[in-house]
Design a protein around this motif. Sequence first.
Motif, PDB file in Angstrom:
ATOM      1  N   ARG A  56      56.397  31.447  41.180  1.00 48.13           N
ATOM      2  CA  ARG A  56      55.498  32.128  42.116  1.00 48.13           C
ATOM      3  C   ARG A  56      54.053  31.731  41.814  1.00 48.13           C
ATOM      4  O   ARG A  56      53.682  31.617  40.643  1.00 48.13           O
ATOM      5  N   ARG A  57      53.238  31.592  42.879  1.00 45.97           N
ATOM      6  CA  ARG A  57      51.811  31.335  42.700  1.00 45.97           C
ATOM      7  C   ARG A  57      51.112  32.462  43.468  1.00 45.97           C
ATOM      8  O   ARG A  57      50.934  32.410  44.682  1.00 45.97           O
ATOM      9  N   MET A  58      50.767  33.525  42.713  1.00 45.80           N
ATOM     10  CA  MET A  58      50.284  34.757  43.312  1.00 45.80           C
ATOM     11  C   MET A  58      48.817  34.649  43.752  1.00 45.80           C
ATOM     12  O   MET A  58      48.389  35.298  44.669  1.00 45.80           O
ATOM     13  N   GLY A  59      48.016  33.890  43.000  1.00 47.62           N
ATOM     14  CA  GLY A  59      46.601  33.736  43.355  1.00 47.62           C
ATOM     15  C   GLY A  59      45.669  34.664  42.612  1.00 47.62           C
ATOM     16  O   GLY A  59      44.463  34.696  42.888  1.00 47.62           O
ATOM     17  N   SER A  60      46.201  35.452  41.681  1.00 50.60           N
ATOM     18  CA  SER A  60      45.357  36.286  40.814  1.00 50.60           C
ATOM     19  C   SER A  60      46.045  36.308  39.446  1.00 50.60           C
ATOM     20  O   SER A  60      47.101  36.926  39.289  1.00 50.60           O
ATOM     21  N   ALA A  61      45.431  35.628  38.488  1.00 48.98           N
ATOM     22  CA  ALA A  61      46.059  35.549  37.165  1.00 48.98           C
ATOM     23  C   ALA A  61      46.196  36.935  36.541  1.00 48.98           C
ATOM     24  O   ALA A  61      47.158  37.206  35.807  1.00 48.98           O
ATOM     25  N   ALA A  62      45.245  37.832  36.834  1.00 53.46           N
ATOM     26  CA  ALA A  62      45.327  39.188  36.276  1.00 53.46           C
ATOM     27  C   ALA A  62      46.561  39.910  36.812  1.00 53.46           C
ATOM     28  O   ALA A  62      47.239  40.641  36.076  1.00 53.46           O
ATOM     29  N   GLY A  64      30.890  38.759  32.353  1.00 59.15           N
ATOM     30  CA  GLY A  64      31.511  38.874  33.670  1.00 59.15           C
ATOM     31  C   GLY A  64      31.550  37.517  34.340  1.00 59.15           C
ATOM     32  O   GLY A  64      30.880  36.580  33.910  1.00 59.15           O
ATOM     33  N   GLU A  65      32.348  37.415  35.434  1.00 58.53           N
ATOM     34  CA  GLU A  65      32.480  36.117  36.082  1.00 58.53           C
ATOM     35  C   GLU A  65      31.215  35.705  36.814  1.00 58.53           C
ATOM     36  O   GLU A  65      30.877  34.529  36.846  1.00 58.53           O
ATOM     37  N   GLU A  66      30.519  36.651  37.423  1.00 61.28           N
ATOM     38  CA  GLU A  66      29.445  36.274  38.340  1.00 61.28           C
ATOM     39  C   GLU A  66      28.028  36.440  37.799  1.00 61.28           C
ATOM     40  O   GLU A  66      27.108  35.821  38.305  1.00 61.28           O
ATOM     41  N   PHE A 119      52.241  30.794  33.158  1.00 60.18           N
ATOM     42  CA  PHE A 119      51.453  29.745  32.479  1.00 60.18           C
ATOM     43  C   PHE A 119      50.391  29.245  33.443  1.00 60.18           C
ATOM     44  O   PHE A 119      50.614  29.171  34.650  1.00 60.18           O
ATOM     45  N   GLU A 120      49.228  28.960  32.926  1.00 62.22           N
ATOM     46  CA  GLU A 120      48.171  28.342  33.744  1.00 62.22           C
ATOM     47  C   GLU A 120      47.148  27.692  32.838  1.00 62.22           C
ATOM     48  O   GLU A 120      46.722  28.273  31.835  1.00 62.22           O
ATOM     49  N   ARG A 121      46.736  26.486  33.244  1.00 64.56           N
ATOM     50  CA  ARG A 121      45.722  25.763  32.483  1.00 64.56           C
ATOM     51  C   ARG A 121      44.337  26.060  33.055  1.00 64.56           C
ATOM     52  O   ARG A 121      44.173  26.159  34.280  1.00 64.56           O
ATOM     53  N   VAL A 155      34.918  41.109  32.311  1.00 59.07           N
ATOM     54  CA  VAL A 155      35.176  41.645  33.647  1.00 59.07           C
ATOM     55  C   VAL A 155      35.316  40.545  34.696  1.00 59.07           C
ATOM     56  O   VAL A 155      34.469  39.651  34.796  1.00 59.07           O
ATOM     57  N   ASP A 156      36.386  40.613  35.463  1.00 55.19           N
ATOM     58  CA  ASP A 156      36.474  39.808  36.688  1.00 55.19           C
ATOM     59  C   ASP A 156      36.423  40.791  37.853  1.00 55.19           C
ATOM     60  O   ASP A 156      37.361  41.564  38.064  1.00 55.19           O
ATOM     61  N   PRO A 157      35.318  40.787  38.622  1.00 55.45           N
ATOM     62  CA  PRO A 157      35.170  41.807  39.671  1.00 55.45           C
ATOM     63  C   PRO A 157      36.220  41.682  40.762  1.00 55.45           C
ATOM     64  O   PRO A 157      36.730  42.682  41.257  1.00 55.45           O
ATOM     65  N   ILE A 158      36.511  40.437  41.163  1.00 57.43           N
ATOM     66  CA  ILE A 158      37.617  40.207  42.103  1.00 57.43           C
ATOM     67  C   ILE A 158      38.366  38.976  41.594  1.00 57.43           C
ATOM     68  O   ILE A 158      37.874  37.849  41.691  1.00 57.43           O
ATOM     69  N   ASP A 159      39.527  39.204  41.019  1.00 68.54           N
ATOM     70  CA  ASP A 159      40.352  38.092  40.553  1.00 68.54           C
ATOM     71  C   ASP A 159      41.324  37.775  41.684  1.00 68.54           C
ATOM     72  O   ASP A 159      42.171  38.603  42.036  1.00 68.54           O
ATOM     73  N   GLY A 160      41.144  36.578  42.242  1.00 71.20           N
ATOM     74  CA  GLY A 160      41.892  36.234  43.454  1.00 71.20           C
ATOM     75  C   GLY A 160      40.940  36.275  44.638  1.00 71.20           C
ATOM     76  O   GLY A 160      41.295  36.765  45.714  1.00 71.20           O
ATOM     77  N   THR A 161      39.749  35.724  44.440  1.00 67.87           N
ATOM     78  CA  THR A 161      38.732  35.766  45.500  1.00 67.87           C
ATOM     79  C   THR A 161      39.191  35.029  46.758  1.00 67.87           C
ATOM     80  O   THR A 161      38.881  35.450  47.873  1.00 67.87           O
ATOM     81  N   VAL A 162      39.961  33.942  46.569  1.00 67.78           N
ATOM     82  CA  VAL A 162      40.432  33.199  47.754  1.00 67.78           C
ATOM     83  C   VAL A 162      41.374  34.093  48.572  1.00 67.78           C
ATOM     84  O   VAL A 162      41.280  34.170  49.801  1.00 67.78           O
ATOM     85  N   GLY A 176      44.010  25.231  38.833  1.00 68.39           N
ATOM     86  CA  GLY A 176      42.545  25.283  38.798  1.00 68.39           C
ATOM     87  C   GLY A 176      41.980  24.720  40.102  1.00 68.39           C
ATOM     88  O   GLY A 176      42.700  24.199  40.941  1.00 68.39           O
ATOM     89  N   TYR A 177      40.661  24.834  40.247  1.00 69.60           N
ATOM     90  CA  TYR A 177      40.020  24.408  41.494  1.00 69.60           C
ATOM     91  C   TYR A 177      39.697  22.920  41.515  1.00 69.60           C
ATOM     92  O   TYR A 177      39.411  22.363  42.562  1.00 69.60           O
ATOM     93  N   ASP A 178      39.730  22.264  40.352  1.00 72.91           N
ATOM     94  CA  ASP A 178      39.313  20.863  40.279  1.00 72.91           C
ATOM     95  C   ASP A 178      40.497  19.958  40.637  1.00 72.91           C
ATOM     96  O   ASP A 178      41.472  19.865  39.886  1.00 72.91           O
TER      97      ASP A 178
HETATM   98  C1  IPD Z   1      41.325  32.692  39.986  1.00 74.10           C
HETATM   99  C2  IPD Z   1      42.671  33.379  40.063  1.00 74.10           C
HETATM  100  C3  IPD Z   1      43.765  32.366  40.361  1.00 74.10           C
HETATM  101  C4  IPD Z   1      43.805  31.288  39.328  1.00 74.10           C
HETATM  102  C5  IPD Z   1      42.428  30.620  39.223  1.00 74.10           C
HETATM  103  C6  IPD Z   1      41.366  31.671  38.893  1.00 74.10           C
HETATM  104  P1  IPD Z   1      39.044  33.978  40.680  1.00 74.10           P
HETATM  105  O1  IPD Z   1      40.300  33.629  39.669  1.00 74.10           O
HETATM  106  O2  IPD Z   1      42.973  34.048  38.871  1.00 74.10           O
HETATM  107  O3  IPD Z   1      45.040  32.956  40.362  1.00 74.10           O
HETATM  108  O4  IPD Z   1      44.768  30.336  39.685  1.00 74.10           O
HETATM  109  O5  IPD Z   1      42.518  29.677  38.167  1.00 74.10           O
HETATM  110  O6  IPD Z   1      40.115  31.052  38.784  1.00 74.10           O
HETATM  111  O7  IPD Z   1      38.226  32.725  40.774  1.00 74.10           O
HETATM  112  O8  IPD Z   1      39.628  34.356  41.964  1.00 74.10           O
HETATM  113  O9  IPD Z   1      38.363  35.077  39.992  1.00 74.10           O
END
Ligand code: IPD
Length: 267
Positions: free
Chosen positions: A189-195, A69-71, A210-212, A85-92, A165-167
């Motif tokens: 589009r940049r939805m903010g949740s890859a899932a 899981g992520e956390e 696509f996302e790196r 498991v990603d409990p909340i994908d798109g936490t921001v 990514g965040y970096d």
């Molecule tokens: C993030 C989301 C976002 C993607 C980030 C991921 P998180 O997952 O999927 O769309 O651009 O790369 O880390 O951190 O909210 O579970």
Amino acid sequence: MVADTDLGALAADLAREAGVLALRRRAEGVSLAATKSTVADIVTEADREVESLIRERLRRERPEDGFLGEELDAAAGTSGLTWVVDPIDGTVNYASGIPTYSVSVAIVEGEPSPEAWRGVAGAVYAPVLDELFTAVRGEGAWLGAERLAVTEETPAGALLGTGFGYDPSTHDGDLATVRRVMTIARDLRRMGSAAIDLSYVAAGRLDGFFERGLNAWDFAAGALLVEEAGGVVSRLDTAAPRPMLIAGGPRVHERLRALIADTTERT
Ligand code: IPD
């Protein structure tokens, strides 16, 4: 031996139950638990609580399976199956009150690496939108009772999704890729949740994505959804710290992959 469809039903049930909890906690107010790799990379109390709920249920109902899981800490299992498991994908988005966030639950078979494992079942639940996307290998991908299929869109007309990514040190490379991809896309589009992005590719709402630098929990369920909807998912640069994930209908995937590989070589 449990049928893949039963595992799919469990994944769907877990994603829905977890999503309802996330929604309830959101209504009560979000408390930030910590920042992770950078200030933009946050975790809320709800992320941890939602993941614990899923983990505890799996401990009871599938004690022999592994967990990633992520956390929380990963745990190896003995069955050859692992829940990713990603409990909340798109936490921001979640923390900011934007509705595009989701719970992503996948079960995979084999080695603990996306190149080596096979998806068995996956579910992505977007609780605010109340949309549940599910897939079981060999059984197709579904949005509720509607069977999903990727688009046949030509790349020139493709509506694509992406993420960053965040970096911040990686943003120049990301923007170079976007500039190149925009030469063949209708829009981005940049939805903010890859899932959710991957679910939308499966549903034909997006033609490709696509996302790196995504982590396995961001895409394990969504990748199976795309494949079961007739699409293709692959990764470039898997030995590098930030592999590139590419998904889409076969033609969009092929064109995107060639373009991104070429961009990567030039930057
Ligand atoms: C993030 C989301 C976002 C993607 C980030 C991921 P998180 O997952 O999927 O769309 O651009 O790369 O880390 O951190 O909210 O579970």
